[in-house]
Design an enzyme around this catalytic site. Structure first.
Site, mmCIF file in Angstrom:
data_model
loop_
_atom_site.group_PDB
_atom_site.id
_atom_site.type_symbol
_atom_site.label_atom_id
_atom_site.label_comp_id
_atom_site.label_asym_id
_atom_site.label_seq_id
_atom_site.Cartn_x
_atom_site.Cartn_y
_atom_site.Cartn_z
ATOM 1 N N PRO A 109 96.541 117.974 -0.097
ATOM 2 C CA PRO A 109 96.743 116.526 0.104
ATOM 3 C C PRO A 109 97.833 116.325 1.688
ATOM 4 O O PRO A 109 98.060 115.283 2.022
ATOM 5 C CB PRO A 109 97.726 115.565 -1.034
ATOM 6 C CG PRO A 109 98.538 116.814 -1.608
ATOM 7 C CD PRO A 109 97.986 118.420 -1.639
ATOM 8 N N CYS A 110 98.158 116.988 1.987
ATOM 9 C CA CYS A 110 99.402 117.215 3.402
ATOM 10 C C CYS A 110 98.800 116.271 4.356
ATOM 11 O O CYS A 110 97.665 116.833 4.418
ATOM 12 C CB CYS A 110 100.204 118.441 3.271
ATOM 13 S SG CYS A 110 99.337 119.383 4.306
ATOM 14 N N GLY A 111 99.065 115.468 4.855
ATOM 15 C CA GLY A 111 98.176 114.884 6.334
ATOM 16 C C GLY A 111 97.048 114.060 5.795
ATOM 17 O O GLY A 111 96.350 113.079 6.705
#
Lengths: 243, 355
Positions: free
Chosen positions: A194-196
């Site tokens: 989920p980063c971004g």
């Protein structure tokens, strides 16, 4: 439609006007819940030929005072792409074309009409949309398996994905799709990291609205998010932000 | 006096037994005695362990995994945390079993080598960065050489190398908050400090809550944990609000487990007059010169006040890096000094629940 949205909004007690420019692209846990139900309803109305998403409620630990948590679930979805041998056997798929990439037409895998070939074992996928309280965004968890239930490894799943997904996988082997414990089921599942997410969600909203000040409705978030996340699997749905 | 230095030197003595199913030659090999770094991960010990057993292993591909009393050990949890969590009464040496075949893929996520551990570590670090800075760009944009150096520093337990690389990442610390506790710093608090405070409010925490249903007075009466179902994992940051003059460990735990910490026990906590320099000094006395950090927590520190909130739950133990800290300690100190290389604070809590 807007007045209907407004009144639902006021009932849930959310903030009034959200300035997209200053928004960080994230979603609160409460908004995720609201958005989840709206997403599930919208999904059904789109008539994509898929079963509906269901909301799974999670049991709470007696000592923990956290509010009720849950996640969206869509299971037993056939992700197999028809190979050249099977094309002539398939009668009802929209264009009868093999899915090759992420760009272009509105094609999607329609499990209602895919014909099982004796040469080609079919692969299925379970999708769970789980809220991450760390990243404050939805996260797509998935696991894939054969018709006999045997779990698939990532390199087997990769073969079913559109070309740009497998390209991304080879470039970001460890950071695009990661294998972790499902936060509720406590078993190994895969997830799209989920980063971004918050950054591209913000860009998505900004690029779709001429006027940057608009009421950010939680209802739109999940649909827009899935219109991007689902593409990893070749699932295409309209994002519906531009009303 | 540097707490991080002691942490990095801390180790758990392991007595590693080869699982009987893997023994092909009798007599079975004696167990391997290995000193495992607290801040490390079990699969990284493979190069040390394999020589002991390679002659007795059946032919085939080796995929290492461990169990303690039959419970498969989650390899992505730091060794010290596993020990603190699964051994309420510290067992020295810690007797665990090693396997090289039959990886329980339905229970444990795969670990086929050092790279798996490395990337699990990097992804945790990204998560910590996101919590502290609102994005993980600093970790994602690390150069290949920096990434390698950072990982090697963890592999080799080299704190200086680690600090050299991690300082480049500019991961926000909560130093600003320690200064809030001393009156003289109030005047020196300028604009820049305030901005720093506003930015650095969230401390990454991973809390492992073990609920025990049985009645026990001493920790050695607790039955060995046979299932991960008994452990609730809470991955939630603790927010230090700038208006809190001195945010203690107790306050932090209260935000994570509000049901378990009563307001009554809060009034017992006196914040002024607590000389936390003394509290810090105690573990150092017990560190022996050959770099083994014994778990002397019980003697050096008082047990935390059992929180009687709901009559059904009672806190029996709070353990961080093998020590049971006084709950009055400023959380900022804990956050700066007891974190793992992944920048997470791993906290083990034992709770007795009504039967």
């Amino acid at each position: 439609m807007f007045s209907a949205i407004n009144s639902r909004w006021n009932c849930s007690g959310l903030q009034q006007v959200m300035d997209v420019l200053h928004w960080d692209g994230t979603l609160s846990a409460q908004d995720f819940r609201i958005g989840a139900f709206a997403f599930a309803q919208e999904w059904e109305s789109l008539n994509l030929g898929f079963p509906p998403w269901s909301w799974v409620l999670c049991p709470k630990h007696p000592c923990l005072a956290s509010p009720e948590e849950g996640y969206l679930s869509l299971e037993n979805i056939c992700i197999s792409r028809p190979n050249e041998e099977d094309i002539h056997q398939i009668s009802q798929i929209d264009n009868g074309e093999e899915q090759t990439g992420c760009s272009g037409d509105e094609n999607f895998v329609d499990n209602a009409t895919l014909v099982q070939s004796s040469h080609h074992e079919l692969h299925y996928c379970d999708f769970h949309i789980v809220y991450s309280s760390i990243f404050r965004v939805p996260v797509l968890y998935f696991r894939a398996y054969c018709s006999d239930g045997r779990p698939l490894l990532l390199d087997e799943i990769e073969k079913e994905l559109p070309v740009c997904s497998s390209k991304e996988l080879s470039e970001s082997k460890w950071t695009f799709i990661t294998q972790e414990e499902h936060p509720y089921l406590k078993r190994p599942w895969y997830k799209l990291h989920p980063c971004g997410t918050n950054e591209w969600m913000k860009l998505l909203f900004l690029s779709h609205t001429a006027n940057p000040k608009f009421e950010a409705v939680p209802e739109l978030y999940l649909l827009s998010w899935f219109s991007v996340a689902g593409q990893v699997f070749g699932l295409r749905i309209p994002s519906k932000i531009s009303n | 006096m540097d707490a991080q230095k002691y942490l990095w030197e801390g180790a758990i003595p392991l007595q590693i037994h080869l699982h009987e199913s893997q023994v092909t030659a009798l007599p079975p090999p004696p167990p391997a005695l290995i000193l495992a770094p607290r801040i490390g991960y079990l699969p990284l010990l493979a190069p040390l362990i394999k020589p002991y057993f390679s002659s007795t292993l059946p032919p085939g591909v080796d995929t290492i995994w461990f169990d303690y009393n039959g419970l498969p050990l989650k390899w992505y949890i730091p060794t010290g945390v596993l020990f603190d969590l699964l051994c309420p009464e510290p067992e020295r040496p810690w007797n665990i079993t090693v396997h090289f075949r039959g990886y329980p893929g339905n229970v444990l996520i795969p670990c086929e080598g050092e790279d798996y551990v490395k990337w699990s570590f990097i992804n945790s670090l990204k998560e910590a960065a996101y919590i502290m800075n609102g994005n993980c760009k600093n970790v994602m944009n690390m150069s290949q050489s920096d990434q390698l150096e950072l990982w090697n520093s963890v592999l080799n337990g080299n704190l200086e190398a680690y600090q050299r690389v991690s300082s480049k990442l500019k991961l926000a610390t909560v130093d600003e908050y320690t200064s809030l506790c001393s009156p003289k710093s109030q005047q020196s608090l300028g604009e820049t400090d305030l901005t720093a405070q506003l930015k650095t409010g969230r401390v990454p925490v991973r809390l492992y809550l073990l609920s025990v249903r049985e009645d026990f007075d001493d920790l050695d009466e607790v039955h060995p944990i046979d299932s991960w179902e008994k452990i609730s994992y809470i991955n939630r940051p603790v927010e230090i609000r700038k208006e809190d003059k001195c945010f203690s460990l107790h306050d932090a735990l209260k935000t994570l487990l509000p049901e378990l910490f009563s307001d009554e026990s809060l009034t017992d906590v006196k914040l002024s007059g607590v000389d936390f320099e003394d509290a810090v000094r105690k573990p150092n006395e017990d560190v022996s010169s050959d770099k083994v950090m014994e778990d002397q927590g019980q003697n050096a520190y008082k047990q935390p006040e059992a929180g009687h909130v709901s009559s059904s739950a009672e806190i029996k133990l709070i353990r961080i890096q093998g020590i049971e800290p006084k709950l009055e300690i400023p959380f900022s100190w804990v956050a700066n000094n007891l974190i793992n290389p992944d920048h997470f604070l791993h906290i083990c809590v034992y709770v007795k629940v009504a039967q």
